[in-house]
Write an enzyme that holds these catalytic residues in place. Structure first.
Site, PDB file in Angstrom:
ATOM      1  N   CYS A   1     -61.480 -31.144 -20.594  1.00 26.51           N
ATOM      2  CA  CYS A   1     -60.294 -31.589 -21.735  1.00 26.51           C
ATOM      3  C   CYS A   1     -59.992 -33.051 -21.659  1.00 26.51           C
ATOM      4  O   CYS A   1     -60.013 -33.536 -20.486  1.00 26.51           O
ATOM      5  CB  CYS A   1     -59.120 -30.653 -21.840  1.00 26.51           C
ATOM      6  SG  CYS A   1     -59.180 -28.959 -21.927  1.00 26.51           S
ATOM      7  N   ASP A   2     -59.739 -33.547 -22.695  1.00 26.01           N
ATOM      8  CA  ASP A   2     -59.342 -35.006 -22.774  1.00 26.01           C
ATOM      9  C   ASP A   2     -58.493 -35.003 -24.031  1.00 26.01           C
ATOM     10  O   ASP A   2     -58.704 -34.709 -25.234  1.00 26.01           O
ATOM     11  CB  ASP A   2     -60.338 -36.054 -22.932  1.00 26.01           C
ATOM     12  CG  ASP A   2     -60.077 -37.547 -22.836  1.00 26.01           C
ATOM     13  OD1 ASP A   2     -59.883 -38.006 -21.419  1.00 26.01           O
ATOM     14  OD2 ASP A   2     -59.497 -38.131 -23.718  1.00 26.01           O
ATOM     15  N   SER A   3     -57.209 -35.704 -23.773  1.00 23.44           N
ATOM     16  CA  SER A   3     -56.340 -35.865 -24.889  1.00 23.44           C
ATOM     17  C   SER A   3     -55.885 -37.207 -25.030  1.00 23.44           C
ATOM     18  O   SER A   3     -55.945 -38.271 -24.134  1.00 23.44           O
ATOM     19  CB  SER A   3     -54.893 -35.230 -24.293  1.00 23.44           C
ATOM     20  OG  SER A   3     -54.959 -34.106 -24.325  1.00 23.44           O
TER      21      SER A   3
END
Length: 204
Positions: free
Chosen positions: A61-63
Site C-alpha cells: 500500500c501507499d498513501s
C-alpha cells in the site's frame, strides 16, 4: 488495522525508492502514482520473501494526500509539516491509497490485483499553539499528508467522506474486493487468536 480486523500479518518494509519511481512517471495521474508505488512495494517484498514463504499473500500500500492540485506524501521534517498544515487548514483534500495484492504459489506470482481508494478529508483550522504542539509530537512528520485520523491528528479533522480505514492506512473494503478477485476470502485470513471461529478449519 489488519490485526484489529482478525488477520495476523508479517510486516516487511519494502525499501522502494519512491522518489525515483515517481520521477520515472511524471505524467501519471494521482491515483496511478499511488498504485504504482503500492505495486512496486508488493513486488519488492514478494521477491525478498519468496524463498522462505513460497505460498504467501503479499499486500502493498501507499498513501498520499491530494490537495490544491498537489500530491504530497510524508513531510519528513517539522518545517515542511507546518507549511503543509498552513496550506490545508480549513480546506478539503483527498487521501488516496494505492493497493496491490500478489498471491505467490511455489515462490512465483500466480495471481495479482491492484486498485486505489479515495477518501475526502475535511481539515480543521488549528490555532498556532495547537499546530506547534501537534508538530512537537512528531506524529505528522512520517505520515501521508502530515496527519492521522486515529492519533493526535484526529483532533484536527472535522470530518471525512468515504472509507475511514483508507485514511488510517489500508482500505478494508477495497482489499476485500481485490482479494475476492484472486480467489481469496477475507474470512479465511481470520486468525484463531482473533476470537472468531475460522471457517473450514483453516488457520491462516
Amino acid at each position: 488495522m489488519l490485526r484489529a480486523a482478525g488477520a495476523d500479518p508479517l510486516v516487511e518494509v519494502s525499501d522502494v525508492d519512491e522518489d525515483a519511481l515517481l520521477a520515472a512517471h511524471p505524467d501519471a495521474e494521482p491515483a496511478r502514482r499511488v498504485t504504482l508505488l503500492a505495486a512496486a512495494k508488493a513486488a519488492a517484498v514478494a521477491g525478498r520473501i519468496a524463498a522462505e514463504h513460497p505460498d504467501a499473500l503479499v499486500v502493498g500500500c501507499d498513501s498520499m494526500l491530494h490537495v490544491d492540485g498537489e500530491l504530497v506524501g510524508k513531510p519528513g521534517d517539522p518545517d515542511t509539516a507546518r507549511r503543509r498544515w498552513l496550506s490545508m487548514a480549513g480546506r478539503t483534500g483527498e487521501l488516496l491509497t494505492g493497493h496491490a495484492v500478489l498471491l505467490l504459489a511455489g515462490g512465483a506470482v500466480a495471481k495479482e490485483a491492484e486498485g486505489h481508494a479515495v477518501t475526502g478529508v475535511r481539515f480543521a483550522d488549528p490555532t498556532p499553539q495547537e499546530l506547534t504542539a501537534y508538530l512537537g509530537t512528531g506524529e505528522p512528520l512520517n505520515v501521508a499528508g502530515a496527519f492521522t485520523l486515529d492519533g493526535f491528528g484526529g483532533w484536527f479533522v472535522d470530518g471525512i467522506d468515504g472509507d475511514p480505514s483508507n485514511v488510517i492506512g489500508i482500505s478494508l473494503p477495497l482489499l476485500r474486493r481485490l482479494l475476492g478477485g484472486i480467489g481469496v476470502s477475507v474470512v479465511d485470513l481470520w486468525h484463531p487468536r482473533s476470537g472468531v471461529p475460522v471457517p473450514s478449519g483453516k488457520e491462516s
